[in-house]
Design a protein around this motif. Structure first.
Motif, PDB file in Angstrom:
ATOM      1  N   PRO A   1       7.860  -0.349  -2.488  1.00 28.37           N
ATOM      2  CA  PRO A   1       7.548  -1.680  -3.022  1.00 28.37           C
ATOM      3  C   PRO A   1       6.062  -2.024  -2.899  1.00 28.37           C
ATOM      4  O   PRO A   1       5.351  -1.493  -2.037  1.00 28.37           O
ATOM      5  CB  PRO A   1       8.392  -2.622  -2.157  1.00 28.37           C
ATOM      6  N   LEU A   2       5.612  -2.936  -3.757  1.00 28.96           N
ATOM      7  CA  LEU A   2       4.221  -3.375  -3.725  1.00 28.96           C
ATOM      8  C   LEU A   2       3.871  -3.995  -2.373  1.00 28.96           C
ATOM      9  O   LEU A   2       2.764  -3.803  -1.853  1.00 28.96           O
ATOM     10  CB  LEU A   2       3.970  -4.399  -4.836  1.00 28.96           C
ATOM     11  N   ALA A   3       4.828  -4.702  -1.790  1.00 31.12           N
ATOM     12  CA  ALA A   3       4.594  -5.349  -0.496  1.00 31.12           C
ATOM     13  C   ALA A   3       4.368  -4.342   0.615  1.00 31.12           C
ATOM     14  O   ALA A   3       3.757  -4.656   1.644  1.00 31.12           O
ATOM     15  CB  ALA A   3       5.768  -6.255  -0.145  1.00 31.12           C
ATOM     16  N   SER A   4       4.864  -3.109   0.407  1.00 33.38           N
ATOM     17  CA  SER A   4       4.699  -2.057   1.412  1.00 33.38           C
ATOM     18  C   SER A   4       3.513  -1.145   1.097  1.00 33.38           C
ATOM     19  O   SER A   4       3.325  -0.117   1.756  1.00 33.38           O
ATOM     20  CB  SER A   4       5.981  -1.219   1.509  1.00 33.38           C
ATOM     21  N   GLY A   5       2.745  -1.506   0.085  1.00 35.28           N
ATOM     22  CA  GLY A   5       1.580  -0.711  -0.268  1.00 35.28           C
ATOM     23  C   GLY A   5       1.832   0.345  -1.315  1.00 35.28           C
ATOM     24  O   GLY A   5       0.976   1.200  -1.574  1.00 35.28           O
ATOM     25  N   GLY A   6       3.026   0.316  -1.952  1.00 36.19           N
ATOM     26  CA  GLY A   6       3.344   1.304  -2.966  1.00 36.19           C
ATOM     27  C   GLY A   6       3.153   0.771  -4.374  1.00 36.19           C
ATOM     28  O   GLY A   6       2.691  -0.350  -4.576  1.00 36.19           O
TER      29      GLY A   6
ATOM     30  N   THR B   1       7.220  16.394   5.881  1.00 38.39           N
ATOM     31  CA  THR B   1       7.798  15.083   5.587  1.00 38.39           C
ATOM     32  C   THR B   1       7.688  14.158   6.788  1.00 38.39           C
ATOM     33  O   THR B   1       7.246  13.011   6.681  1.00 38.39           O
ATOM     34  CB  THR B   1       9.276  15.224   5.191  1.00 38.39           C
ATOM     35  N   ALA B   2       8.107  14.671   7.954  1.00 35.28           N
ATOM     36  CA  ALA B   2       8.057  13.864   9.177  1.00 35.28           C
ATOM     37  C   ALA B   2       6.621  13.491   9.525  1.00 35.28           C
ATOM     38  O   ALA B   2       6.338  12.349   9.924  1.00 35.28           O
ATOM     39  CB  ALA B   2       8.695  14.637  10.331  1.00 35.28           C
ATOM     40  N   LEU B   3       5.706  14.442   9.357  1.00 29.76           N
ATOM     41  CA  LEU B   3       4.299  14.188   9.670  1.00 29.76           C
ATOM     42  C   LEU B   3       3.706  13.146   8.730  1.00 29.76           C
ATOM     43  O   LEU B   3       2.949  12.263   9.150  1.00 29.76           O
ATOM     44  CB  LEU B   3       3.513  15.499   9.576  1.00 29.76           C
ATOM     45  N   GLY B   4       4.057  13.236   7.454  1.00 36.96           N
ATOM     46  CA  GLY B   4       3.562  12.261   6.487  1.00 36.96           C
ATOM     47  C   GLY B   4       4.073  10.860   6.775  1.00 36.96           C
ATOM     48  O   GLY B   4       3.314   9.884   6.748  1.00 36.96           O
ATOM     49  N   ASP B   5       5.377  10.749   7.081  1.00 39.54           N
ATOM     50  CA  ASP B   5       5.960   9.445   7.403  1.00 39.54           C
ATOM     51  C   ASP B   5       5.363   8.876   8.688  1.00 39.54           C
ATOM     52  O   ASP B   5       5.128   7.671   8.805  1.00 39.54           O
ATOM     53  CB  ASP B   5       7.479   9.566   7.540  1.00 39.54           C
ATOM     54  N   TRP B   6       5.130   9.752   9.652  1.00 40.71           N
ATOM     55  CA  TRP B   6       4.552   9.323  10.932  1.00 40.71           C
ATOM     56  C   TRP B   6       3.143   8.765  10.712  1.00 40.71           C
ATOM     57  O   TRP B   6       2.776   7.717  11.236  1.00 40.71           O
ATOM     58  CB  TRP B   6       4.523  10.515  11.890  1.00 40.71           C
TER      59      TRP B   6
ATOM     60  N   GLY C   1       3.412   5.508   8.542  1.00 40.47           N
ATOM     61  CA  GLY C   1       4.140   4.430   9.196  1.00 40.47           C
ATOM     62  C   GLY C   1       3.681   4.129  10.601  1.00 40.47           C
ATOM     63  O   GLY C   1       2.969   3.149  10.854  1.00 40.47           O
ATOM     64  N   THR C   2       4.066   4.979  11.539  1.00 40.80           N
ATOM     65  CA  THR C   2       3.784   4.742  12.958  1.00 40.80           C
ATOM     66  C   THR C   2       2.288   4.662  13.244  1.00 40.80           C
ATOM     67  O   THR C   2       1.838   3.804  14.014  1.00 40.80           O
ATOM     68  CB  THR C   2       4.406   5.863  13.819  1.00 40.80           C
ATOM     69  N   ALA C   3       1.511   5.546  12.628  1.00 39.16           N
ATOM     70  CA  ALA C   3       0.066   5.545  12.865  1.00 39.16           C
ATOM     71  C   ALA C   3      -0.631   4.392  12.159  1.00 39.16           C
ATOM     72  O   ALA C   3      -1.808   4.115  12.417  1.00 39.16           O
ATOM     73  CB  ALA C   3      -0.539   6.871  12.417  1.00 39.16           C
ATOM     74  N   GLY C   4       0.076   3.731  11.253  1.00 40.44           N
ATOM     75  CA  GLY C   4      -0.453   2.541  10.599  1.00 40.44           C
ATOM     76  C   GLY C   4      -1.507   2.786   9.540  1.00 40.44           C
ATOM     77  O   GLY C   4      -2.232   1.867   9.153  1.00 40.44           O
ATOM     78  N   LEU C   5      -1.599   4.020   9.028  1.00 42.27           N
ATOM     79  CA  LEU C   5      -2.623   4.319   8.024  1.00 42.27           C
ATOM     80  C   LEU C   5      -2.198   3.934   6.621  1.00 42.27           C
ATOM     81  O   LEU C   5      -3.040   3.838   5.723  1.00 42.27           O
ATOM     82  CB  LEU C   5      -2.975   5.813   8.063  1.00 42.27           C
ATOM     83  N   GLY C   6      -0.907   3.734   6.422  1.00 43.56           N
ATOM     84  CA  GLY C   6      -0.431   3.414   5.082  1.00 43.56           C
ATOM     85  C   GLY C   6      -0.442   4.652   4.191  1.00 43.56           C
ATOM     86  O   GLY C   6      -0.913   5.721   4.593  1.00 43.56           O
ATOM     87  N   TYR C   7       0.088   4.500   2.979  1.00 43.92           N
ATOM     88  CA  TYR C   7       0.191   5.653   2.088  1.00 43.92           C
ATOM     89  C   TYR C   7      -1.174   6.139   1.595  1.00 43.92           C
ATOM     90  O   TYR C   7      -1.437   7.341   1.534  1.00 43.92           O
ATOM     91  CB  TYR C   7       1.098   5.300   0.902  1.00 43.92           C
TER      92      TYR C   7
END
Length: 254
Positions: free
Chosen positions: A217-222, A153-158, A161-167
């Motif tokens: 949300p759509l604005a966040s790429g979801g 979970t932490a790796l996926g969020d990182w 989010g932090t790495a900027g790759l998006g979902y």
């Protein structure tokens, strides 16, 4: 077939590692992400309360799994889902509420996972799933899985989010890594146990980014789907797979 072989198979309570195993694992980890977020965020209960709720469910599921006399798919996958939901809320609590960030949470959880595997190996002599045929080995198995789910979970969020790759980018990265593990399984002599745990860990962040993609949300790429709707759809998919594609118990090592 010898009596010893039959007995070992009878008391094996983990499934064979087949394609359906990995399909269900990814679906379960995606469900863990959406269901965990539904309780901690949509219900506004927070990460700590969410972790307490899912940790209690995890404990009940593990006890049921250990007390079972044979492999039961519904008990096994309920326990897997419990580990991935508690992993979601626990990772979010470590990353956000403790203020150590995704990098700090990932590092901490990776250390805990490695420690769990180390102690398991020193105690039982192996961390292969083929040896999970005693209550003691099962305890190590489930503790290790819980840490791997939380790390994922932490790796996926990182990554997203932090790495900027998006979902979408995160899903592509972890899909490529899983493909590399599959290639290594069929084309190299790398330990099957190492490859199993590598794949098991990597399916969790894949599920995390896919789950976030479904409900953010759509604005966040979801896709902005309801967490409840996404969770219900994933649960139905898992149940259908278990009913239509029966699994066998794994053969235990002798």
């Amino acid at each position: 077939m010898t009596l010893r072989h039959t007995t070992a198979e009878t008391f094996s309570k983990v499934p064979e590692v087949t394609l359906i195993f990995w399909i269900l694992k990814i679906a379960a980890t995606t469900l863990g992400e959406t269901a965990g977020d539904a309780v901690s965020m949509s219900m506004n209960l927070g990460y700590l309360v969410g972790t307490a709720i899912f940790a209690s469910l995890f404990l009940v599921a593990v006890i049921a799994q250990i007390k079972a006399k044979a492999f039961h798919p519904f008990i096994y996958w309920t326990t897997i889902i419990a580990t991935t939901t508690v992993g979601t809320t626990l990772a979010d609590f470590a990353d956000r509420s403790l203020g150590i960030g995704y990098a700090g949470g990932t590092t901490l959880l990776f250390a805990l996972l490695m420690a769990s595997l180390f102690v398991w190996h020193r105690t039982m002599g192996s961390v292969s799933v083929d040896t999970v045929n005693t209550p003691k080995a099962e305890m190590f198995y489930w503790v290790t899985i819980m840490f791997s789910q939380t790390l994922g979970t932490a790796l996926g969020d990182w990554t997203a989010g932090t790495a900027g790759l998006g979902y979408t980018g995160g899903a592509v990265v972890f899909s490529i890594l899983l493909a590399a593990v599959a290639f290594a399984y069929y084309r190299t002599a790398i330990s099957r146990t190492i490859l199993f745990w590598a794949a098991f860990i990597l399916t969790r962040p894949l599920g995390a980014v896919v789950g976030d993609f479904l409900d953010k949300p759509l604005a966040s790429g979801g896709l902005a789907l309801s967490r409840y709707t996404a969770s219900a759809a994933l649960m139905v998919f898992i149940v259908i797979c278990m009913v239509l594609l029966p699994q066998k118990a794994a053969k235990s090592a002798h």
